[in-house]
Structures are given as C-alpha cells and as structure tokens.
Scaffold this motif. Structure first.
Motif, short mmCIF file in Angstrom:
data_model
loop_
_atom_site.label_atom_id
_atom_site.label_comp_id
_atom_site.label_asym_id
_atom_site.label_seq_id
_atom_site.Cartn_x
_atom_site.Cartn_y
_atom_site.Cartn_z
N THR A 94 69.65 -20.91 -98.04
CA THR A 94 71.26 -21.34 -97.77
C THR A 94 71.44 -21.10 -96.36
OG1 THR A 94 71.36 -20.34 -100.16
CG2 THR A 94 73.23 -20.91 -98.79
N HIS B 43 65.16 -14.93 -93.56
CA HIS B 43 65.92 -16.05 -93.91
C HIS B 43 65.89 -16.38 -95.32
CE1 HIS B 43 66.35 -16.71 -89.59
NE2 HIS B 43 65.00 -16.35 -89.22
N CYS B 44 66.94 -17.42 -95.53
CA CYS B 44 66.95 -17.84 -96.86
C CYS B 44 67.09 -19.35 -97.03
CB CYS B 44 68.28 -17.05 -97.97
SG CYS B 44 69.85 -17.71 -97.04
N CYS C 284 74.22 -17.13 -101.84
CA CYS C 284 73.01 -17.32 -101.46
C CYS C 284 71.78 -17.50 -102.71
CB CYS C 284 72.27 -15.72 -100.73
SG CYS C 284 70.80 -15.78 -100.37
N ARG D 289 80.49 -15.05 -96.25
CA ARG D 289 79.92 -16.16 -95.36
C ARG D 289 80.01 -15.99 -93.92
NH1 ARG D 289 77.85 -20.52 -97.28
NH2 ARG D 289 76.64 -19.11 -98.59
N CYS E 148 72.26 -18.16 -94.81
CA CYS E 148 73.42 -17.20 -94.77
C CYS E 148 73.53 -16.71 -93.53
CB CYS E 148 73.42 -16.48 -95.84
SG CYS E 148 73.40 -17.04 -97.49
N HIS F 122 74.07 -12.36 -96.87
CA HIS F 122 73.53 -12.99 -98.19
C HIS F 122 74.49 -12.41 -99.33
CE1 HIS F 122 69.91 -14.07 -96.05
NE2 HIS F 122 70.05 -13.17 -95.46
N TYR F 123 75.13 -13.38 -100.02
CA TYR F 123 76.18 -12.85 -101.19
C TYR F 123 75.77 -13.62 -102.39
CZ TYR F 123 80.58 -12.36 -103.43
OH TYR F 123 81.43 -12.00 -104.44
N HIS G 188 72.47 -7.85 -97.60
CA HIS G 188 72.49 -8.61 -99.02
C HIS G 188 73.43 -7.93 -99.73
CE1 HIS G 188 68.58 -9.86 -97.37
NE2 HIS G 188 68.36 -10.72 -98.17
N ASP H 69 68.63 -17.66 -102.66
CA ASP H 69 67.49 -16.64 -102.93
C ASP H 69 68.09 -15.31 -103.71
OD1 ASP H 69 66.36 -18.60 -101.55
OD2 ASP H 69 65.51 -17.21 -99.91
N LEU H 70 69.30 -14.82 -102.92
CA LEU H 70 69.77 -13.58 -103.52
C LEU H 70 70.24 -13.82 -104.97
CD1 LEU H 70 70.47 -10.47 -103.22
CD2 LEU H 70 72.73 -11.43 -102.24
#
Length: 286
Positions: free
Chosen positions: A253, A250-251, A132, A194, A255, A199-200, A80, A134-135
């Motif tokens: 998006t 997992h998210c 991302c 990406r 990622c 996750h960014y 992340h 979630d991030l």
C-alpha cells in the motif's frame, strides 16, 4: 526496519495480559492521549498499547482525542497500528463473535478534526486504500491462529453516535450503500494514521446486528458488553499472535511514504509554528 506494533483497544479491551511493560504518560501538540501508553514486549516484538476510550471507558466516540492518540503512538516508535474495535454487522454471515478485517470506510461522522495539517501547511494524502494490505493480511492470519472466525475485507460505516442507529439508517447503510459493518471510532483514526505514515489495519469484532435484522432485536449496550466479554480472550490471542505475522519495511500500500508529494504548501510559505507542531508526525518530509 523492525516493526513496532501499536494496539488501539476499543470497547472492552482496556489491557493486554502478557504484554510485559510499564505505563508511561505523554503529551502531544494536540493534547494528551486517551490514557497512558503501555510500552513493552510480546513475542519478541516491541509493542505499545493504548485504550482508545481510556481505562474505565471515560471518552465517548466523539470526544476521543484521535490526533493526540495517533501522534503519541508515532512518537513512541510505532510503525504498525492495529485498531481492535466493536462493530455492528449488516450481513447475516458476519455473525456476533466473528472478526472482520475491514478494507474500506464510509464516513458519516460530524465535526471531528480529521487531519494534522491545516492552514499554514496543507497536505493531501491518498485514502483510496485506507488500510495497509500487508497488515490486514497479518491481522487475519493472527485472528485465525487465535481461533476466531475471520472475514477478510468489508466496508465499515463510521457513524457519529453515541446513540445506536435508527432502523431507517441501518437499512440504508446496508441495502443502499452496501456497507458491511458499522462502528463509531475508526474515522478519523484511519485518516490520521495515513498522515502519520503508519501501517494501519482494523479488526472489527461483531457484537450485534445493529437494528436492520428482522429476526434480532435492536442492539443494546448489554448485548455489546456480553459479546465483548465472550470475545475478550480471542481478541487478546490475536494480539499475542501478531508478532509472528507482522513484517517490518515497505508494504504493497505504500503507507510509510504516504506523504511523498502530499504537502502542497510551498516551503517559503509554510507557517513555522504549524511546521513545528507537525514534526511529531511528519518530520520526514518537513
């Protein structure tokens, strides 16, 4: 999978007090990163810190080794990646001192390498949702926990620099293109993250109103530095709070699977030298 948080510190953020660890030198197929990596632990979570411009600010936005930075963080185990960056604001309500967790980018940079892939192994990843989800939510929660005024969502105009915008540019980007903040460093960083299946998210710290605002003078380095110094403790508080909100796995998006079906070059046609070069960031699909 347990999250390993990477922090790319922008202007004014060259260290993270409280991050217990050691500085490690490293290298990548794209050269050395901007600085050594500070690898340690904070809040029970493994964390890796990299000052984007180097300690002492030795790289300008155009010469930051973005590919080496992202590759080195990936190799260090980062899952992340959070960018903490200075920015100018195109909105009255996004005032100096506020944090903006952006969700879109417009690219006005020129000549920067934007991909790990290339001739011999071609890939196309989706950038429709460049951060991302979630991030980004975790960063917003951590920022509020640290006492910051946080704006969730916004479009970041990435310009070349190192000069600040003209008034004409500033007005076009605000009034015609509908952008919310302006900075010089988050692209190609987001694109590369990406491709590396990280996750960014970006936390843009507003330092000024660029040059569009009729009631504020044009931005100066002195303005930027003064606001960054005032915000430094809050930015570090956000970083310290992140482990409480970042969740591995997992998210929404997707990622961690950005390269699924992204590599276009047939296996038998892939350049072995290029493939070997790519293993640091894309070994999962190669």
């Amino acid at each position: 999978m347990e999250a390993v948080i990477g922090i790319v510190g922008g202007s004014g953020l060259y260290d993270i007090p409280g991050l217990m660890g050691d500085w490690h030198s490293t290298d990548t197929p794209w050269g050395a990163p901007s600085d050594d990596l500070l690898v340690g632990e904070m809040g029970g979570c493994r964390m890796v810190f990299l000052p984007r411009h180097g300690r002492g600010h030795t790289y300008d936005p155009s010469t930051v080794p973005y590919r080496a930075n992202v590759a080195a963080l990936k190799e260090a185990g980062v899952t992340h990646l959070v960018s903490v960056s200075a920015c100018g604001s195109f909105r009255d309500e996004m005032a100096p001192g506020d944090f903006v967790v952006v969700d879109q980018f417009v690219d006005r940079t020129q000549g920067r390498p934007t991909s790990f892939f290339g001739p011999g192994c071609v890939a196309h990843v989706s950038m429709a949702d460049p951060v991302c989800e979630d991030l980004a939510l975790a960063c917003a929660a951590a920022g509020r926990a640290a006492g910051a005024t946080v704006h969730g969502g916004g479009t970041y105009l990435a310009m070349e620099g190192p000069q600040f915008s003209t008034k004409a540019e500033s007005r076009i980007w605000r009034d015609v293109w509908g952008c919310d903040v302006v900075g010089m460093t988050n692209l190609p960083e987001a694109r590369l993250a990406r491709e590396a299946e990280l996750h960014y998210a970006t936390v843009a710290m507003v330092t000024d109103y660029d040059s569009w605002h009729p009631d504020h003078g044009a931005v100066t380095t002195a303005d930027v530095v003064a606001t960054l110094k005032a915000n430094a403790a809050t930015a570090r508080g956000l970083v310290a709070a992140l482990p409480e909100y970042v969740v591995g796995g997992h998210c929404a998006t997707g990622c961690a699977h950005a390269l699924d079906d992204a590599v276009m070059t047939a296996t038998v046609k892939r350049d072995p030298v290029m493939v070997e070069r790519l293993r640091m960031v894309a070994d999962r699909v190669l």
